[in-house]
Design a protein around this motif. Structure first.
Motif, PDB file in Angstrom:
ATOM      1  N   GLY A   1      -1.487   2.657  -5.239  1.00  0.00           N
ATOM      2  CA  GLY A   1      -1.376   4.289  -5.164  1.00  0.00           C
ATOM      3  C   GLY A   1      -2.756   4.493  -4.489  1.00  0.00           C
ATOM      4  O   GLY A   1      -3.874   3.361  -4.569  1.00  0.00           O
ATOM      5  N   ARG A   2      -3.032   5.971  -4.361  1.00  0.00           N
ATOM      6  CA  ARG A   2      -4.312   6.346  -3.664  1.00  0.00           C
ATOM      7  C   ARG A   2      -5.451   5.650  -4.533  1.00  0.00           C
ATOM      8  O   ARG A   2      -6.530   5.633  -4.199  1.00  0.00           O
ATOM      9  CB  ARG A   2      -4.232   7.661  -3.365  1.00  0.00           C
ATOM     10  CG  ARG A   2      -5.160   8.391  -2.634  1.00  0.00           C
ATOM     11  CD  ARG A   2      -4.809   9.782  -2.590  1.00  0.00           C
ATOM     12  NE  ARG A   2      -3.844  10.208  -1.832  1.00  0.00           N
ATOM     13  CZ  ARG A   2      -4.083  10.774  -0.485  1.00  0.00           C
ATOM     14  NH1 ARG A   2      -5.430  10.667   0.043  1.00  0.00           N
ATOM     15  NH2 ARG A   2      -3.156  11.025   0.158  1.00  0.00           N
ATOM     16  N   ASP A   3      -5.325   6.113  -5.926  1.00  0.00           N
ATOM     17  CA  ASP A   3      -6.353   5.859  -6.781  1.00  0.00           C
ATOM     18  C   ASP A   3      -6.752   4.436  -6.871  1.00  0.00           C
ATOM     19  O   ASP A   3      -7.736   3.999  -7.151  1.00  0.00           O
ATOM     20  CB  ASP A   3      -5.868   6.207  -8.308  1.00  0.00           C
ATOM     21  CG  ASP A   3      -4.689   5.730  -8.622  1.00  0.00           C
ATOM     22  OD1 ASP A   3      -3.880   5.227  -7.858  1.00  0.00           O
ATOM     23  OD2 ASP A   3      -4.363   5.589  -9.692  1.00  0.00           O
ATOM     24  N   GLN A   4      -5.955   3.351  -6.507  1.00  0.00           N
ATOM     25  CA  GLN A   4      -6.095   1.788  -6.392  1.00  0.00           C
ATOM     26  C   GLN A   4      -6.637   1.490  -4.964  1.00  0.00           C
ATOM     27  O   GLN A   4      -7.502   0.545  -4.871  1.00  0.00           O
ATOM     28  CB  GLN A   4      -5.154   1.047  -6.963  1.00  0.00           C
ATOM     29  CG  GLN A   4      -4.666   1.370  -8.398  1.00  0.00           C
ATOM     30  CD  GLN A   4      -3.207   1.323  -8.502  1.00  0.00           C
ATOM     31  OE1 GLN A   4      -2.456   2.078  -7.955  1.00  0.00           O
ATOM     32  NE2 GLN A   4      -2.569   0.325  -9.704  1.00  0.00           N
ATOM     33  N   ALA A   5      -6.183   2.095  -3.932  1.00  0.00           N
ATOM     34  CA  ALA A   5      -6.612   1.847  -2.588  1.00  0.00           C
ATOM     35  C   ALA A   5      -6.423   3.129  -1.841  1.00  0.00           C
ATOM     36  O   ALA A   5      -5.258   3.209  -1.506  1.00  0.00           O
ATOM     37  CB  ALA A   5      -5.700   0.658  -2.047  1.00  0.00           C
ATOM     38  N   ASP A   6      -7.679   3.696  -1.275  1.00  0.00           N
ATOM     39  CA  ASP A   6      -7.599   4.863  -0.689  1.00  0.00           C
ATOM     40  C   ASP A   6      -7.607   4.643   1.088  1.00  0.00           C
ATOM     41  O   ASP A   6      -8.813   3.825   1.286  1.00  0.00           O
ATOM     42  CB  ASP A   6      -8.737   5.572  -0.973  1.00  0.00           C
ATOM     43  CG  ASP A   6      -8.879   7.081  -0.292  1.00  0.00           C
ATOM     44  OD1 ASP A   6      -8.090   7.240   0.892  1.00  0.00           O
ATOM     45  OD2 ASP A   6      -9.368   7.985  -0.986  1.00  0.00           O
TER      46      ASP A   6
ATOM     47  N   PHE B   1       0.983  -1.247   0.126  1.00  0.00           N
ATOM     48  CA  PHE B   1      -0.158   0.037  -0.099  1.00  0.00           C
ATOM     49  C   PHE B   1       0.784   1.136  -0.012  1.00  0.00           C
ATOM     50  O   PHE B   1       1.790   1.338   0.991  1.00  0.00           O
ATOM     51  CB  PHE B   1      -0.870  -0.085   1.267  1.00  0.00           C
ATOM     52  CG  PHE B   1      -2.141  -1.059   1.165  1.00  0.00           C
ATOM     53  CD1 PHE B   1      -3.319  -0.637   0.281  1.00  0.00           C
ATOM     54  CD2 PHE B   1      -1.946  -2.241   1.476  1.00  0.00           C
ATOM     55  CE1 PHE B   1      -4.237  -1.456   0.132  1.00  0.00           C
ATOM     56  CE2 PHE B   1      -2.902  -3.058   1.324  1.00  0.00           C
ATOM     57  CZ  PHE B   1      -4.077  -3.040   0.762  1.00  0.00           C
ATOM     58  N   GLY B   2       0.740   1.938  -1.218  1.00  0.00           N
ATOM     59  CA  GLY B   2       1.693   3.385  -1.144  1.00  0.00           C
ATOM     60  C   GLY B   2       2.371   3.211  -2.399  1.00  0.00           C
ATOM     61  O   GLY B   2       2.710   2.162  -2.802  1.00  0.00           O
ATOM     62  N   LYS B   3       2.531   4.237  -3.018  1.00  0.00           N
ATOM     63  CA  LYS B   3       3.198   4.185  -4.445  1.00  0.00           C
ATOM     64  C   LYS B   3       4.139   5.336  -4.627  1.00  0.00           C
ATOM     65  O   LYS B   3       5.149   5.403  -5.150  1.00  0.00           O
ATOM     66  CB  LYS B   3       1.854   4.437  -5.565  1.00  0.00           C
ATOM     67  CG  LYS B   3       2.673   4.013  -6.860  1.00  0.00           C
ATOM     68  CD  LYS B   3       1.545   4.024  -7.986  1.00  0.00           C
ATOM     69  CE  LYS B   3       1.989   3.206  -9.064  1.00  0.00           C
ATOM     70  NZ  LYS B   3       0.622   2.800  -9.798  1.00  0.00           N
ATOM     71  N   THR B   4       3.793   6.626  -3.988  1.00  0.00           N
ATOM     72  CA  THR B   4       4.578   7.865  -4.234  1.00  0.00           C
ATOM     73  C   THR B   4       5.391   8.525  -2.896  1.00  0.00           C
ATOM     74  O   THR B   4       6.143   9.210  -3.093  1.00  0.00           O
ATOM     75  CB  THR B   4       3.464   9.072  -4.357  1.00  0.00           C
ATOM     76  OG1 THR B   4       2.527   9.013  -3.217  1.00  0.00           O
ATOM     77  CG2 THR B   4       2.803   8.952  -5.665  1.00  0.00           C
TER      78      THR B   4
ATOM     79  N   ALA C   1       1.820   3.070   3.155  1.00  0.00           N
ATOM     80  CA  ALA C   1       1.276   4.472   3.448  1.00  0.00           C
ATOM     81  C   ALA C   1       0.824   4.884   4.505  1.00  0.00           C
ATOM     82  O   ALA C   1       0.479   4.180   5.623  1.00  0.00           O
ATOM     83  CB  ALA C   1      -0.090   4.263   2.391  1.00  0.00           C
ATOM     84  N   ALA C   2       0.786   6.017   4.833  1.00  0.00           N
ATOM     85  CA  ALA C   2       0.360   6.746   5.957  1.00  0.00           C
ATOM     86  C   ALA C   2      -0.044   8.255   5.985  1.00  0.00           C
ATOM     87  O   ALA C   2       0.521   8.935   4.967  1.00  0.00           O
ATOM     88  CB  ALA C   2       1.495   6.491   7.197  1.00  0.00           C
ATOM     89  N   TYR C   3      -0.813   8.685   6.934  1.00  0.00           N
ATOM     90  CA  TYR C   3      -0.815  10.108   7.022  1.00  0.00           C
ATOM     91  C   TYR C   3       0.303  10.353   7.893  1.00  0.00           C
ATOM     92  O   TYR C   3       0.479  10.326   9.031  1.00  0.00           O
ATOM     93  CB  TYR C   3      -2.335  10.455   7.702  1.00  0.00           C
ATOM     94  CG  TYR C   3      -2.487  11.868   7.754  1.00  0.00           C
ATOM     95  CD1 TYR C   3      -3.819  12.536   7.233  1.00  0.00           C
ATOM     96  CD2 TYR C   3      -1.902  12.692   8.726  1.00  0.00           C
ATOM     97  CE1 TYR C   3      -3.915  13.803   7.216  1.00  0.00           C
ATOM     98  CE2 TYR C   3      -1.932  14.298   8.817  1.00  0.00           C
ATOM     99  CZ  TYR C   3      -3.155  14.584   8.148  1.00  0.00           C
ATOM    100  OH  TYR C   3      -3.597  15.813   8.218  1.00  0.00           O
ATOM    101  N   THR C   4       1.451  11.217   7.166  1.00  0.00           N
ATOM    102  CA  THR C   4       2.685  11.659   7.805  1.00  0.00           C
ATOM    103  C   THR C   4       2.632  13.478   8.029  1.00  0.00           C
ATOM    104  O   THR C   4       3.787  13.585   8.463  1.00  0.00           O
ATOM    105  CB  THR C   4       3.521  11.247   6.783  1.00  0.00           C
ATOM    106  OG1 THR C   4       3.577  11.661   5.656  1.00  0.00           O
ATOM    107  CG2 THR C   4       3.770   9.552   7.045  1.00  0.00           C
TER     108      THR C   4
END
Ligand SMILES: NC(=O)C1=CN([C@@H]2O[C@H](COP(=O)(O)OP(=O)(O)OC[C@H]3O[C@@H](n4cnc5c(N)ncnc54)[C@H](OP(=O)(O)O)[C@@H]3O)[C@@H](O)[C@H]2O)C=CC1
Ligand SMILES: Cc1cn([C@H]2C[C@H](O)[C@@H](COP(=O)(O)OP(=O)(O)O[C@H]3O[C@@H](C)C(=O)[C@@H](O)[C@H]3O)O2)c(=O)[nH]c1=O
Ligand SMILES: [Mg+2]
Length: 283
Positions: A26-31, A6-9, A54-57
């Motif tokens: 990415g966010r478009d594939q799994a929010d 989870f996470g791409k960028t 992925a995370a809220y950082t």
């Protein structure tokens, strides 16, 4: 081994993406603000392991958006861990030194009492608790001060500001260690591989670079290596007010990761040089 990330960028996601067998969403594939969609993505991809990168950082912004941070950093990894437990595959997720209150001077050990000072830390701690409660095979890898050539981080901020200014004031009483995202990526993959063989290694671990430093000394080190002419003045945290409080002691004790997984602490200094080379700031 097929690994769903989870996470791409993000910093860690981009370092994971270079490995064969890794699929980054990415966010478009799994929010992550829709945890059920993350669980569905795991069932659909049917990987052999999952890594959550992925995370809220945004530490200061989280003070205003704690509910959203709690979903992204709490409920989402919780749902991922539950889906992994259902399908019997290992789940690796990354957490932070900010789950601790930063008291004392001893390195924090994985079993030490948590007491986050800010909303970001509380949201990451909520994620840890939900991942443990899912009852599957998992590793929670707490790290600190992540740096890379990608995304946003202290190295890139210092290079930008250092070229604009003759002098910067940087906090000198927060102690911890930078950790190259590239080393975290390699550690996550090795942990996933070993967990698939031995679910008994499930647990919470620390992984940070060495040696310890302060943000001010780290800034001086960045400027010295990149030959940026910018003076660094030490200031106390009290002279740098921010919406979110930050821990003074971010030292992480990393011996259990070495004992259980044979993954040593990386020296962050060659990692910094590699980042500066990747950015074209060092030849
Ligand atoms: N950065 C640091 O200093 C530290 C980080 N950590 C932890 O390490 C891990 C990796 O951090 P790092 O790589 O630095 O993080 P970054 O801030 O570089 O990247 C965060 C990633 O999360 C994604 N993301 C955020 N919100 C969502 C969402 N709603 N849905 C899908 N994706 C989302 C971002 O995507 P998008 O680009 O679309 O926003 C981005 O890919 C995280 O768990 C973090 O908490 C721990 C200690 C220190
Ligand atoms: C830009 C700047 C920062 N600072 C200080 C503020 C802060 O205490 C320190 C580092 O700044 P940052 O914005 O990188 O801090 P921050 O975003 O809080 O970094 C944290 O991010 C989260 C995601 C984590 O999990 C932590 O491990 C840690 O890496 O430097 C100065 O003192 N002077 C300056 O000019
Ligand atoms: Mg930051």
């Amino acid at each position: 081994m097929t690994i769903l990330v989870f996470g791409k960028t993000g910093q860690l996601a981009q370092e994971l993406a270079v490995y064969d067998g890794v699929i980054c969403l990415g966010r478009d594939q799994a929010d992550l603000s829709h945890p059920a969609a993350c669980a569905a993505a795991i069932r659909q991809a049917a990987p052999q392991a999952v890594i959550n990168a992925a995370a809220y950082t945004a530490v200061d912004k989280a003070e205003e958006e704690e509910a959203l941070a709690n979903v992204i950093n709490g409920a989402a990894p919780g749902a991922m861990a539950a889906a992994c437990a259902e399908t019997g595959i290992p789940f690796v997720t990354v957490s932070t030194d900010y789950v601790f209150d930063g008291s004392g001077e001893a390195p924090w050990q994985p079993g030490d009492a948590t007491a986050p000072l800010n909303a970001y830390g509380r949201s990451k701690l909520a994620g840890e608790e939900m991942v443990r409660a899912a009852g599957g095979t998992y590793a929670i890898l707490r790290t600190s001060w992540v740096v890379s050539a990608h995304g946003t981080n202290f190295v890139k901020t210092m290079l930008r500001l250092g070229k604009e200014r003759e002098r910067l004031t940087i906090v000198a009483d927060q102690t911890g260690a930078p950790t190259p995202a590239r080393d975290i990526a390699a550690a996550c993959l090795e942990i996933a591989r070993q967990l698939a063989e031995d679910p008994g290694k499930s647990g919470t671990y620390h992984f940070a670079g060495q040696p310890e430093t302060s943000w001010a000394d780290f800034a001086r080190g960045i400027f010295a290596r990149a030959r940026v002419d910018c003076a660094v003045e030490d200031i106390p945290t009290s002279a740098y007010p921010t919406p979110a409080a930050r821990p003074l002691n971010s030292r992480l004790g990393c011996t259990s990761l070495e004992t259980v997984f044979n993954i040593p602490q990386p020296d962050w200094r060659p990692g910094l040089d590699q980042i500066l080379k990747d950015l074209g700031e060092l030849s």
